[in-house]
Design an enzyme around this catalytic site. Sequence first.
Site: not given
Length: 151
Positions: A49, A80, A124, A144, A147
């Site tokens: 997108n 940096h 998201a 993390k 499932r």
Amino acid sequence: MVTGKGTLKVGSNCIFGFKLGGGFYGGLIEIQPRYSNSKIEIGDNVSTNNNLFICSANFISIGDNTLVGCNVSIFDHEAHGIAPSQRNTIGTIGSTTIGKNVWIGNNVLILKNSVIGENSVVAAGAIVSGVFPANVIIGGIPAKILRSIDE
């Protein structure tokens, strides 16, 4: 837009940006293999997108059939140095690998040394840092495993 001094390899049937997607008229897609030895490889049938930024100091790979949402940034380095005396130099350089058939949701940040296994979904808003196996849904800050994905 492609900027930088490195190499970009794009597979067949890739689509970058979508005219009905968010931010199309003011959006930008920038793919930046920043240095002469930087490489970005994008597999076949990858679809993104709008408002995508991929920036490589070393190596980023995106597997075949991957879907990428709006406002996604992918890096393989720290821009940096962390120490105050190193702030005007590049930080740690690594690599980033996104497996085949991954779905990356909107507003995702993928950081250096991340590996996302094939068939996985990145929810998201996730900030991805680390190694994740195939066939999982990952999300959160930091991301993390939420499932497994069952067929």
